[in-house]
Design an enzyme around this catalytic site. Sequence first.
Site, PDB file in Angstrom:
ATOM      1  N   CYS A 122       0.508  -2.864  -9.873  1.00  9.71           N
ATOM      2  CA  CYS A 122       0.919  -3.787 -10.930  1.00  9.71           C
ATOM      3  C   CYS A 122      -0.255  -4.068 -11.885  1.00  9.71           C
ATOM      4  CB  CYS A 122       1.508  -5.055 -10.317  1.00  9.71           C
ATOM      5  SG  CYS A 122       2.529  -5.979 -11.477  1.00  9.71           S
ATOM      6  N   HIS A 225       5.603  -3.000  -6.924  1.00 12.25           N
ATOM      7  CA  HIS A 225       4.885  -3.601  -5.791  1.00 12.25           C
ATOM      8  C   HIS A 225       5.323  -2.958  -4.472  1.00 12.25           C
ATOM      9  CE1 HIS A 225       2.461  -6.936  -7.390  1.00 12.25           C
ATOM     10  NE2 HIS A 225       3.382  -7.035  -8.335  1.00 12.25           N
ATOM     11  N   GLU A 227       3.793  -2.750  -1.710  1.00  8.06           N
ATOM     12  CA  GLU A 227       3.427  -3.556  -0.521  1.00  8.06           C
ATOM     13  C   GLU A 227       4.497  -4.605  -0.231  1.00  8.06           C
ATOM     14  OE1 GLU A 227       2.566  -4.231  -3.481  1.00  8.06           O
ATOM     15  OE2 GLU A 227       2.251  -6.393  -3.694  1.00  8.06           O
TER      16      GLU A 227
END
Length: 251
Positions: A122, A225, A227
């Site tokens: 990001c 994102h 994660e």
Amino acid sequence: MLTEERLKGRPVIGILGNRIPNEHRLFAGSERDYVNHDYVSAVEKAGGIPLILPITESIDTVVSALGLIDGLLISGGYDIHPSFYGEEPERRLGYTDQHIDRVQLACVRSAVKARRPVLGICRGLQVMNIALGGSLHQDTSIVSEGILQHMQDAHRWESAHTVRISANSRLSRIFGESCRVNSFHHQYIKDLGPGLIQTATAPDGVIEALESEDEEYFFIGVQWHPEMMLAGDDVMLPLFSAFTREASLES
Ligand code: MN
């Protein structure tokens, strides 16, 4: 000291963090160094040893700490001040902290110089692009025609839109021709820095990933994102595994 035996061959992944004002009334005015736990758990799940790197007062301090790590993960965060890519602030620019910008830009340049593997997420992708001379659109509303919703209003692990992945890229070896991604950004890349290539694109043309044009060097930034998506399923795990595998070649 970290020893070979204690590391057991696992690569040390530095997660470059952020700084936020402490909102607890007892400590009003102080700040906290932090990364979201999703980054820590993603690195660990991919076999790496996560090491949080704080935004230090002196740029030299954290740049020196890069000597401790095998790979650099750059987390998400605030907007980057547009002065770092030669522009004035537009009205829709969000909160910025130019000290964080300076520290993170220096870390990217230093990692590139040392050819350490870098994964940016990001804002991390945006820092990578600006460190190498690129620029951003400061808000999706500035080029509004045909732009999709890139700030989803849904759980963080849920996908929002598709991305098309460029053939022969590192990302295509991980995900194939396309994948679904979540989306929590209001800014996106305008011009890519020299030496970078666009390797994932949203249906509206927004650049969703970049890589180094040097095929030998692991330098990947993604606008989504991954994660956070790991809180739902493991579809994004191969990206972190490719990163820790590359970093372990360095260790
Ligand atoms: Mn998006």
